[in-house]
Structures are given as structure tokens and as C-alpha cells.
Enzyme design. Structure first.
Site, short mmCIF file in Angstrom:
data_model
loop_
_atom_site.label_atom_id
_atom_site.label_comp_id
_atom_site.label_asym_id
_atom_site.label_seq_id
_atom_site.Cartn_x
_atom_site.Cartn_y
_atom_site.Cartn_z
N ASP A 1 -5.54 -13.89 6.93
CA ASP A 1 -4.25 -14.41 6.48
C ASP A 1 -3.51 -15.21 7.55
O ASP A 1 -2.40 -15.69 7.30
CB ASP A 1 -3.36 -13.27 5.98
CG ASP A 1 -3.76 -12.79 4.59
OD1 ASP A 1 -4.39 -13.58 3.87
OD2 ASP A 1 -3.45 -11.65 4.24
N ARG B 1 0.83 -1.21 0.00
CA ARG B 1 0.00 0.00 0.00
C ARG B 1 0.86 1.26 0.00
O ARG B 1 0.57 2.22 -0.71
CB ARG B 1 -0.95 -0.02 1.20
CG ARG B 1 -2.15 -0.97 1.01
CD ARG B 1 -2.84 -1.31 2.32
NE ARG B 1 -4.09 -2.03 2.08
CZ ARG B 1 -4.15 -3.33 1.77
NH1 ARG B 1 -3.03 -4.03 1.64
NH2 ARG B 1 -5.31 -3.92 1.58
N SER C 1 -13.18 -9.28 5.17
CA SER C 1 -11.92 -8.70 5.65
C SER C 1 -12.02 -7.18 5.86
O SER C 1 -11.21 -6.42 5.35
CB SER C 1 -10.78 -9.03 4.68
OG SER C 1 -10.70 -10.42 4.45
#
Length: 430
Positions: free
Chosen positions: A309, A26, A192
């Protein structure tokens, strides 16, 4: 490469957590979207983050790097006219850049991993891009995908959140640069949500204004914004560290992991609470997690959507717990590098675990005495599966041989090195 994981008598030592893959990708993207030079300290080095580096460079970002930091001079809203982009096997990188590629006349995302990323669907994002006047050529929502853009338009946009939150994040990165204001409505459910929070966090750090509803299902994004060049520091990575902590939990251990912030917005921070709930002797203070493992765990029930994850690593720990554990609300695991429910459960069974699957659940009937092992395991080219199966191998009676183990480098290139430093016995053959 095959990794031959031997049963572990004891794990002991201290390691530094790797840098967060999610934050690194990101930060790399928002630095590229800024007009000016940004600095990112302690960026992750993995196949995913390297794919983002490669692609933003192809799109016109100027990148310099040393051992501690990376400096990026961005291209703003004017990426270079490129014909092809190779994201490797990085699904998040592909999805984030599909929106950014809409500022280019025509870009084709090539398919280098037909057996993994090439199988994953991206229809939900494609539908949203078409609403914005972008022409997309795809193969039933899969790679190779060609984006014909140039002038994407804002306005009212819908996106499904059923499969992945990455589609929404992709639009959130792109829409501030449009001429028009935008409104995004998330349809169905949103998977998520914690990871969407990470996207909103880094956007705010770059000076981007996004008005989000409390349930994260509606967004108002002013157009004609500019990303500000900034300095960023990447925090330690919970998803990768989850496997190290799970390995310590299932063995006789004294393991310390540094650089794991208590107040991190990473959803996988929840693994600390999950392991505590499973009876692991664990402390977390001043960014340091300390595990004293005694091989005794108890079963529990956990909503896996909060720590997507890290679910596979926690399932690996639950294989050895007393009682039946259930990880629910995890259907989105089916749409990752492989089907992380069916494929993973099948490999766990080969190792001797007693596990079941539902459409959105993994159920584990624990074996505190351990599992037999002694077999070859297919990790399906999936880094999370490799890490989780390694945990199982460490507590098996005969060890496990994991095929294609080099793919752990997608997110955690030093995973096996860190385990070896803690005393694990692992051999590698071609």
C-alpha cells in the site's frame, strides 16, 4: 472535487500520523465477533473504516463513540438476519464480511461503485466459501454478490493467494466460530504476507488460536472458539504516512511525523528503509520519523510485495531520483481500486515522468530536474493514486490538477489538510 497542486518551495512542520486503517477495520470486526463489550482507542476515520462500522451495526453490533474511542458490544457468531449490506468502495470490508455473512440466511452485497470496487474479482474467496457448503450467487466473481449461508462447515479448505491475502484473512476470521476444526491450505503464491501477519496478530489479541506454518501457507484452526472482548489501541498508519514522507523526500523540507512505531508489523514500515536507501536524510526514533529533504534522491530496486500500500508513494519519489528505479513483485496492485500499475503509469506519463510497466513491475527513469506537469490527471477514484500524484505535483514545474480528489477520504480524509499545514499550496474547485 479537483485538487490543484502547486509546486512546493518548502515543506516544514510536525503532524500526527493518522490511525491505521488496516488495524481499525480488523479491530472493529473482532469486536463485533466477540460476545461482550470491547473498546478501541484512536480508531481511524475513513471511508473504509466507516463502511465496517456501518456494516457491523447492520449485523447487530451496538456501537458508541466519542472523540478518542469506540465501544462495541458484539453479536458473536449470531449476526442479525439482514438482506443487504453496503460496503461502499471498501474491498477489504467486503471480503472480510463475505465470510461472516455466511452465518446469515441470505445477504446481498450491493454494488455502489461499478467503476471501481464493482470491477474487482472475488472468485478465489467465492470458491472457498462454496467448499464450505455456502451457496454464492455472483456476476463472474464480481458485485453484486449474494451469500446464502446459515450453517457453514469447517474441514479442509483451499484458497488461492495469487490475487489478494484478504481472501485468506476473511477465512481466518470466520473459521474459529465453526463447529468443526478447519485446515486451510493456500494455493499458488500468497501476496502481502505481512498483512496476513497483522490478521494473525489481532486474532491472538482476541484470544483466538490459529496454528500457522512458518511460510504462512498452511493453517489449523480449532472450531467452537469465542472471541474475547478486549481493549485495543490503534497504532499510526504507515501506508498513508508514506505519501507524506515521500512529499518531504522530494522537496526542500523539515518534516516530523509522530505515532509511527519502529516495531510495527505493518509491512509499509519498510518505507523508512526504502527512503533511506534512496539517500533521504531521515531518522526514526521513539515513534517519530524526521525527514530533512534536499531534493536529491538516488535510484534503487525494491520488492514491493513487502509494502504493497506504499508502493505508489515510493514510485512517486523515484520519479525524481538520479538513475533508474525498479519496483518488482507488485502484480497484485492490478487488482485494487483501479489497475494501480497501468492506470498509474499512464497518469505519471501525462505529468512528464519517464516510466515503464511490466506485468509485475514498475520501472522509473528518474528526472532529478523535475517534471513539467501543468495537466489534468485522472486518479481513477483511487485514494492511493491521488496521494501519490499529489507528491509528483509538488515537485512539478507547473503543478498538477487531480480530478475526483475527494476520494482520498477512503483512507486518509485529512491528507490535504496535513499537507497544507506543512506549507503545501493546494486549491480546491468543484
Amino acid at each position: 472535487m479537483k485538487a490543484i497542486v502547486k509546486p512546493a518551495a518548502r515543506l516544514q512542520g510536525e503532524i500526527q500520523a493518522l490511525s491505521s486503517k488496516n488495524y481499525t477495520t480488523r479491530y472493529l470486526l473482532i469486536a463485533a465477533l466477540a460476545e461482550g463489550t470491547s473498546t478501541i482507542h484512536y480508531p481511524a476515520h475513513s471511508e473504509d473504516s466507516d463502511a465496517m462500522r456501518r456494516c457491523i451495526r447492520d449485523l447487530g453490533a451496538v456501537i458508541e463513540e466519542d472523540e478518542e474511542k469506540i465501544t462495541i458490544t458484539g453479536f458473536g457468531r449470531h449476526p442479525k438476519d439482514v438482506k443487504e449490506l453496503d460496503v461502499g468502495n471498501a474491498g477489504a470490508v467486503l471480503r472480510f464480511l463475505m465470510s461472516i455473512a455466511s452465518f446469515c440466511p441470505e445477504v446481498t452485497f450491493v454494488n455502489k461503485y461499478p467503476a471501481s470496487l464493482g470491477k474487482r474479482p472475488h472468485n478465489d474467496l467465492i470458491d472457498s466459501l462454496r467448499q464450505m457448503g455456502i451457496e454464492v450467487e455472483d456476476r463472474d466473481g464480481k458485485l453484486p454478490i449474494t451469500i446464502r449461508g446459515g450453517k457453514p462447515r469447517g474441514g479442509k479448505i483451499t484458497v488461492s493467494g495469487n490475487v489478494s491475502s484478504q481472501f485468506l484473512s476473511s477465512l481466518l476470521f470466520m473459521t474459529p466460530l465453526l463447529e468443526e476444526d478447519s485446515e486451510i491450505e493456500v494455493l499458488h503464491d500468497l501476496k502481502s504476507k505481512v498483512i496476513v501477519g497483522q490478521t494473525l496478530e489481532v486474532l491472538a489479541q482476541a484470544g483466538i488460536q490459529v496454528e500457522a506454518s512458518e511460510d504462512l501457507m498452511h493453517y489449523r484452526i480449532p472450531g467452537r472458539q469465542s472471541y474475547q472482548a478486549q481493549k485495543y489501541t490503534v497504532q499510526g498508519d504507515y501506508p498513508g504516512s508514506a505519501a507524506i514522507l515521500a512529499a518531504a523526500a522530494v522537496t526542500n523540507s523539515d518534516v516530523v511525523v509522530h505515532r509511527l512505531e519502529e516495531k510495527s508489523r505493518q509491512g509499509e514500515r519498510a518505507v523508512v528503509d526504502v527512503l533511506k536507501a534512496m539517500g533521504v536524510n531521515l531518522t526514526h526514533k521513539d515513534g517519530v520519523v524526521h525527514v530533512l529533504g534536499n531534493e536529491k534522491l538516488r535510484a534503487g530496486e525494491f520488492d514491493g510485495d513487502h509494502f504493497t500500500d506504499a508502493v505508489l508513494a515510493m514510485v512517486a519519489a523515484a520519479v525524481f531520483a538520479e538513475g533508474t528505479s525498479r519496483f518488482y513483485n507488485v502484480e497484485n496492485l492490478r487488482y485494487k481500486e483501479c489497475d494501480r500499475i497501468t492506470d498509474y503509469v499512464n497518469e505519471l506519463r501525462k505529468a512528464g515522468a519517464d516510466v515503464e510497466e511490466r506485468q509485475s513491475e514498475i520501472i522509473i527513469h528518474g528526472k532529478p530536474e523535475g517534471v513539467e506537469g501543468g495537466v489534468e490527471i485522472n486518479a481513477h477514484y483511487d485514494h492511493r493514486v491521488i496521494m501519490a500524484l499529489t507528491v509528483v505535483g509538488l515537485r512539478s514545474r507547473q503543478g498538477l490538477t487531480i480530478l475526483d480528489a475527494q476520494h482520498v477520504a477512503k483512507s486518509y480524509p485529512h491528507y490535504f489538510e496535513h499537507l497544507l499545514a506543512l506549507g503545501a499550496e493546494i486549491e480546491f474547485t468543484e
